[in-house]
Design a protein around this motif. Structure first.
Motif, PDB file in Angstrom:
ATOM      1  N   PRO A  34       0.951  -0.923  -0.089  1.00 15.46           N
ATOM      2  CA  PRO A  34       0.004  -0.194  -0.139  1.00 15.46           C
ATOM      3  C   PRO A  34       0.915   1.347  -0.060  1.00 15.46           C
ATOM      4  CG  PRO A  34      -0.865  -1.821   1.530  1.00 15.46           C
ATOM      5  CD  PRO A  34       0.483  -2.134   1.025  1.00 15.46           C
ATOM      6  N   SER A  35       0.398   2.404  -0.432  1.00 10.89           N
ATOM      7  CA  SER A  35       1.117   3.428  -0.506  1.00 10.89           C
ATOM      8  C   SER A  35       1.215   3.940   0.855  1.00 10.89           C
ATOM      9  CB  SER A  35       0.180   4.594  -1.430  1.00 10.89           C
ATOM     10  OG  SER A  35       0.942   5.902  -1.668  1.00 10.89           O
ATOM     11  N   GLY A  36       2.724   4.454   0.911  1.00  7.82           N
ATOM     12  CA  GLY A  36       3.094   4.908   2.181  1.00  7.82           C
ATOM     13  C   GLY A  36       3.438   4.146   3.133  1.00  7.82           C
ATOM     14  N   TYR A  37       3.599   2.871   3.129  1.00 10.07           N
ATOM     15  CA  TYR A  37       3.706   1.533   3.673  1.00 10.07           C
ATOM     16  C   TYR A  37       5.297   0.903   3.199  1.00 10.07           C
ATOM     17  CZ  TYR A  37      -0.506   1.863   6.171  1.00 10.07           C
ATOM     18  OH  TYR A  37      -1.899   2.156   6.825  1.00 10.07           O
ATOM     19  N   GLU A  38       5.784   0.050   4.049  1.00 10.94           N
ATOM     20  CA  GLU A  38       6.855  -0.819   3.683  1.00 10.94           C
ATOM     21  C   GLU A  38       6.563  -2.382   3.912  1.00 10.94           C
ATOM     22  OE1 GLU A  38      10.724   0.365   5.314  1.00 10.94           O
ATOM     23  OE2 GLU A  38       9.750   1.394   6.821  1.00 10.94           O
ATOM     24  N   GLU A  39       7.047  -3.094   3.308  1.00  9.41           N
ATOM     25  CA  GLU A  39       6.744  -4.514   3.803  1.00  9.41           C
ATOM     26  C   GLU A  39       8.103  -4.984   4.801  1.00  9.41           C
ATOM     27  OE1 GLU A  39       6.056  -7.896   0.946  1.00  9.41           O
ATOM     28  OE2 GLU A  39       8.254  -8.570   1.335  1.00  9.41           O
ATOM     29  N   LYS A  40       7.496  -5.582   5.887  1.00 11.93           N
ATOM     30  CA  LYS A  40       8.220  -6.281   6.937  1.00 11.93           C
ATOM     31  C   LYS A  40       7.988  -7.722   7.135  1.00 11.93           C
ATOM     32  CE  LYS A  40       9.976  -1.716   8.777  1.00 11.93           C
ATOM     33  NZ  LYS A  40      10.205  -0.847   9.866  1.00 11.93           N
ATOM     34  N   TRP A  41       8.645  -8.357   8.409  1.00 12.73           N
ATOM     35  CA  TRP A  41       8.484  -9.573   8.840  1.00 12.73           C
ATOM     36  C   TRP A  41       8.463  -9.520  10.295  1.00 12.73           C
ATOM     37  CZ3 TRP A  41       7.215 -13.619   5.561  1.00 12.73           C
ATOM     38  CH2 TRP A  41       7.092 -13.406   4.121  1.00 12.73           C
ATOM     39  N   MET A  42       7.803 -10.454  10.865  1.00 11.49           N
ATOM     40  CA  MET A  42       7.671 -10.744  12.264  1.00 11.49           C
ATOM     41  C   MET A  42       7.737 -11.987  12.787  1.00 11.49           C
ATOM     42  SD  MET A  42       5.338 -11.874  14.819  1.00 11.49           S
ATOM     43  CE  MET A  42       3.800 -11.404  14.447  1.00 11.49           C
ATOM     44  N   LEU A  43       8.366 -12.390  13.681  1.00 15.15           N
ATOM     45  CA  LEU A  43       8.655 -13.556  14.161  1.00 15.15           C
ATOM     46  C   LEU A  43       7.920 -13.922  15.582  1.00 15.15           C
ATOM     47  CD1 LEU A  43      12.273 -14.955  13.854  1.00 15.15           C
ATOM     48  CD2 LEU A  43      10.491 -16.028  12.934  1.00 15.15           C
ATOM     49  N   ASN A  44       7.170 -14.814  15.463  1.00 15.60           N
ATOM     50  CA  ASN A  44       6.767 -15.512  16.969  1.00 15.60           C
ATOM     51  C   ASN A  44       7.374 -16.775  17.252  1.00 15.60           C
ATOM     52  OD1 ASN A  44       3.597 -17.033  18.074  1.00 15.60           O
ATOM     53  ND2 ASN A  44       4.979 -15.955  19.308  1.00 15.60           N
ATOM     54  N   ILE A  45       7.996 -16.712  18.642  1.00 15.22           N
ATOM     55  CA  ILE A  45       8.740 -18.103  19.026  1.00 15.22           C
ATOM     56  C   ILE A  45       8.179 -18.350  20.241  1.00 15.22           C
ATOM     57  CG2 ILE A  45      10.956 -18.776  19.322  1.00 15.22           C
ATOM     58  CD1 ILE A  45      12.302 -16.625  17.701  1.00 15.22           C
ATOM     59  N   HIS A  46       7.798 -19.552  20.403  1.00 16.00           N
ATOM     60  CA  HIS A  46       7.386 -20.104  21.698  1.00 16.00           C
ATOM     61  C   HIS A  46       7.972 -21.409  22.088  1.00 16.00           C
ATOM     62  CE1 HIS A  46       3.538 -21.675  24.085  1.00 16.00           C
ATOM     63  NE2 HIS A  46       4.353 -21.282  24.821  1.00 16.00           N
ATOM     64  N   ALA A  47       9.144 -21.009  22.848  1.00 16.16           N
ATOM     65  CA  ALA A  47       9.868 -22.188  23.421  1.00 16.16           C
ATOM     66  C   ALA A  47       9.654 -22.375  25.112  1.00 16.16           C
ATOM     67  CB  ALA A  47      11.238 -21.485  23.188  1.00 16.16           C
ATOM     68  N   ILE A  48       9.746 -23.581  25.413  1.00 10.51           N
ATOM     69  CA  ILE A  48       9.504 -23.902  26.668  1.00 10.51           C
ATOM     70  C   ILE A  48      10.762 -24.723  27.306  1.00 10.51           C
ATOM     71  CG2 ILE A  48       8.118 -25.408  28.403  1.00 10.51           C
ATOM     72  CD1 ILE A  48       5.695 -25.000  26.298  1.00 10.51           C
ATOM     73  N   ASP A  49      11.333 -24.329  28.314  1.00 14.13           N
ATOM     74  CA  ASP A  49      12.542 -25.047  28.789  1.00 14.13           C
ATOM     75  C   ASP A  49      12.156 -25.918  29.812  1.00 14.13           C
ATOM     76  OD1 ASP A  49      14.858 -25.511  30.439  1.00 14.13           O
ATOM     77  OD2 ASP A  49      15.826 -23.590  29.867  1.00 14.13           O
ATOM     78  N   THR A  50      12.528 -27.177  29.608  1.00 15.39           N
ATOM     79  CA  THR A  50      11.899 -28.305  30.477  1.00 15.39           C
ATOM     80  C   THR A  50      12.897 -28.818  31.050  1.00 15.39           C
ATOM     81  OG1 THR A  50      12.435 -29.743  28.572  1.00 15.39           O
ATOM     82  CG2 THR A  50      10.197 -28.703  28.676  1.00 15.39           C
ATOM     83  N   ARG A  51      14.364 -28.368  31.436  1.00 12.59           N
ATOM     84  CA  ARG A  51      15.313 -28.831  32.193  1.00 12.59           C
ATOM     85  C   ARG A  51      15.053 -28.565  33.609  1.00 12.59           C
ATOM     86  NH1 ARG A  51      19.681 -24.840  31.479  1.00 12.59           N
ATOM     87  NH2 ARG A  51      18.095 -23.394  31.431  1.00 12.59           N
ATOM     88  N   GLY A  52      15.042 -29.712  34.380  1.00 13.13           N
ATOM     89  CA  GLY A  52      14.551 -30.097  35.725  1.00 13.13           C
ATOM     90  C   GLY A  52      13.190 -29.859  36.163  1.00 13.13           C
ATOM     91  N   THR A  53      12.248 -30.109  35.011  1.00 14.27           N
ATOM     92  CA  THR A  53      10.871 -30.120  35.311  1.00 14.27           C
ATOM     93  C   THR A  53      10.589 -31.341  35.891  1.00 14.27           C
ATOM     94  OG1 THR A  53      10.439 -30.505  33.295  1.00 14.27           O
ATOM     95  CG2 THR A  53      10.507 -28.066  33.769  1.00 14.27           C
ATOM     96  N   VAL A  54       9.194 -31.293  36.647  1.00 11.54           N
ATOM     97  CA  VAL A  54       8.772 -32.660  37.395  1.00 11.54           C
ATOM     98  C   VAL A  54       8.081 -33.512  36.310  1.00 11.54           C
ATOM     99  CG1 VAL A  54       8.809 -31.592  39.656  1.00 11.54           C
ATOM    100  CG2 VAL A  54       6.678 -31.444  37.972  1.00 11.54           C
ATOM    101  N   ASP A  55       7.737 -32.760  35.132  1.00 13.52           N
ATOM    102  CA  ASP A  55       6.931 -33.464  34.024  1.00 13.52           C
ATOM    103  C   ASP A  55       7.236 -32.757  32.739  1.00 13.52           C
ATOM    104  OD1 ASP A  55       5.388 -34.713  32.304  1.00 13.52           O
ATOM    105  OD2 ASP A  55       3.386 -34.469  33.586  1.00 13.52           O
ATOM    106  N   PRO A  56       8.150 -33.073  32.184  1.00 11.68           N
ATOM    107  CA  PRO A  56       8.656 -32.441  30.992  1.00 11.68           C
ATOM    108  C   PRO A  56       7.566 -32.397  29.886  1.00 11.68           C
ATOM    109  CG  PRO A  56      10.679 -33.629  31.723  1.00 11.68           C
ATOM    110  CD  PRO A  56       9.367 -34.288  32.498  1.00 11.68           C
ATOM    111  N   MET A  57       6.943 -33.655  29.585  1.00 15.74           N
ATOM    112  CA  MET A  57       6.086 -33.829  28.532  1.00 15.74           C
ATOM    113  C   MET A  57       4.762 -33.046  28.899  1.00 15.74           C
ATOM    114  SD  MET A  57       7.567 -35.221  26.139  1.00 15.74           S
ATOM    115  CE  MET A  57       6.236 -35.618  24.978  1.00 15.74           C
TER     116      MET A  57
END
Length: 455
Positions: free
Chosen positions: A165-188
């Motif tokens: 669109p006029s007056g705009y520029e194209e960009k990109w976004m990342l959504n990263i969902h990471a879960i640290d399971t080290r030392g957890t009581v129930d990793p899964m």
């Protein structure tokens, strides 16, 4: 013999041009016209049991009018070593294209997705869902062993200036969902976002969670903490999503493809609206022993909006998934995609985790979909145990069957009529190139977040 003023200007222009070109080539790997760039996301800081689910705006991405040929990713540590899923579970990552109004500040990170006003416009895929699944690319734990290659002569078109669109520029976004399971009581259990393990009663906005909601995205939002073993000493570390983009410059020989994402939770059949719920639960079977069948199946049907040839297909499932397929109304299979489970401890072969999904690459023109054709998505999970917050998505790339151009012929003619530049304009343009390069390098040195590594 003196070179004269024109000769000096010519040599200066060549020198500046060479400098710009050298810096570009040092960052881009090119082989037979296929360009490759490897990037690092902003830093992801985690400790045992922590959840990071952030949205990173204006990420590094190839510029220009191009055809994307693949987009791959994996989680790495600060030394660049791949991180196993049994330490950090990659619930999902998605890459979304958007248009940003020129001159408006674009924050590098926002805890929640923006796009609430007119300054940012999502430039998403072709459908099918009305909201929530606008990404161009996205996978999860299966990232390392799932092909995202777009076969020749096809490509995913981005960077077309006529679409911005006029007056705009194209960009990109990342959504990263990471879960640290080290030392957890129930990793899964942590990877399934079971609410009792996160000890939360409100969602990320502070709203009360329905008591009947056992687990899912509402309970493992950014900053949430999964239960860890008693006496565990907290160890913090920094991670990154390393993503590799391959592309070619756009040309008339490339056949554009559209991205469609199906969701087995789509309510269209009942409501007439493509309200995709994204996640659902699988109950443990009470009859599996007697029937020797522990398969839990879920279906949804949609009416396809265009006609075209299927170029690629793949499903997205979580642990417990046993396969997914997209069918025609008569039961014919368009594409079937099955999970690959790890069998050991090595990176890319983690036991109990889906480390890849099989893909479909039909012969060009062999799998066609008609406009208005009803398609059915089936998602199968094992019901030997219950599974919470699972997904049943299906991606396909379709080359639309049409002889009509997306834009009037006169628009292309105007773009192609480039006047011959004078010496003065040429030197001026090259000088701008050098100035931009210097400014860019200074900005890169001062930023604390975005990193690029050579391919």
């Amino acid at each position: 013999m003196s070179l004269g003023c024109q000769g000096v200007v010519f040599l200066l222009a060549i020198a500046i041009f060479a400098t710009c070109a050298q810096n570009s080539e040092a960052r881009v790997s090119i082989e037979n016209g296929l360009k490759t760039m490897v990037y690092l996301s902003p830093k992801i800081t985690q400790h045992q049991g922590s959840v990071s689910n952030k949205f990173y705006y204006d990420i590094e991405f190839p510029k220009g009018h191009i055809a994307i040929k693949s987009f791959n990713a994996e989680v790495v540590d600060e030394a660049g070593n791949p991180v196993p899923l049994h330490e950090t579970y990659l619930h999902h990552w998605v890459a979304v294209r958007y248009y940003q109004r020129i001159g408006i500040e674009d924050k590098k990170y926002k805890g929640n997705p923006g796009f609430l006003g007119s300054d940012q416009i999502i430039a998403g895929n072709a459908g099918i869902c009305s909201h929530g699944l606008s990404q161009f690319f996205g996978l999860g734990s299966e990232t390392r062993k799932t092909s995202t290659r777009v076969p020749d002569p096809y490509g995913i078109e981005v960077g077309n200036p006529l679409e911005v669109p006029s007056g705009y520029e194209e960009k990109w976004m990342l959504n990263i969902h990471a879960i640290d399971t080290r030392g957890t009581v129930d990793p899964m259990g942590c990877t399934e976002c079971r609410c009792n393990l996160y000890n939360v009663t409100n969602d990320k906005y502070g709203r009360p969670i329905d008591p009947n909601y056992v687990g899912g995205l509402y309970c493992c939002y950014d900053g949430a903490q999964c239960k860890v073993k008693n006496g565990l000493e907290s160890v913090e570390r920094n991670l990154y999503l390393k993503y590799t983009v391959k592309w070619v410059d756009w040309s008339d020989s490339i056949v554009p493809v559209k991205i469609f994402i199906f969701d087995v939770t789509d309510t269209w059949e009942k409501t007439g609206i493509h309200d995709c719920l994204i996640e659902y639960d699988v109950e443990q079977s009470t009859t599996g022993i007697a029937t020797n069948d522990y398969t839990s199946s879920k279906w949804s049907s949609v009416r396809f909006p265009i006609s075209g040839d299927v170029v690629y297909g793949v499903a997205h499932q979580h642990s417990g998934g046993i396969g997914s397929a997209l069918y025609r109304k008569d039961g014919g299979v368009i594409c079937s995609s099955k999970p690959i489970y790890g069998k050991g401890n090595d990176v890319g072969d983690e036991a109990g985790y889906i480390v890849g999904m099989s893909t479909c690459y039909p012969e060009p023109g062999s799998v066609k979909i008609a406009k208005g054709e009803t398609l059915t998505l089936e998602s199968n999970y094992s019901s030997e145990d219950s599974h919470i917050g699972v997904m049943g998505l299906f991606y396909i790339l379709v080359a639309e069957s049409t002889s009509e151009s997306n834009y009037p012929d006169q628009v292309y003619e105007e773009v192609l009529k480039v006047p011959i530049l004078s010496w003065g304009l040429a030197v001026f343009g090259l000088a701008i190139c050098a100035a931009v390069l210097v400014a860019y390098q200074r900005r890169r040195q001062s930023e604390d977040g975005y990193q690029t590594i050579a391919a």
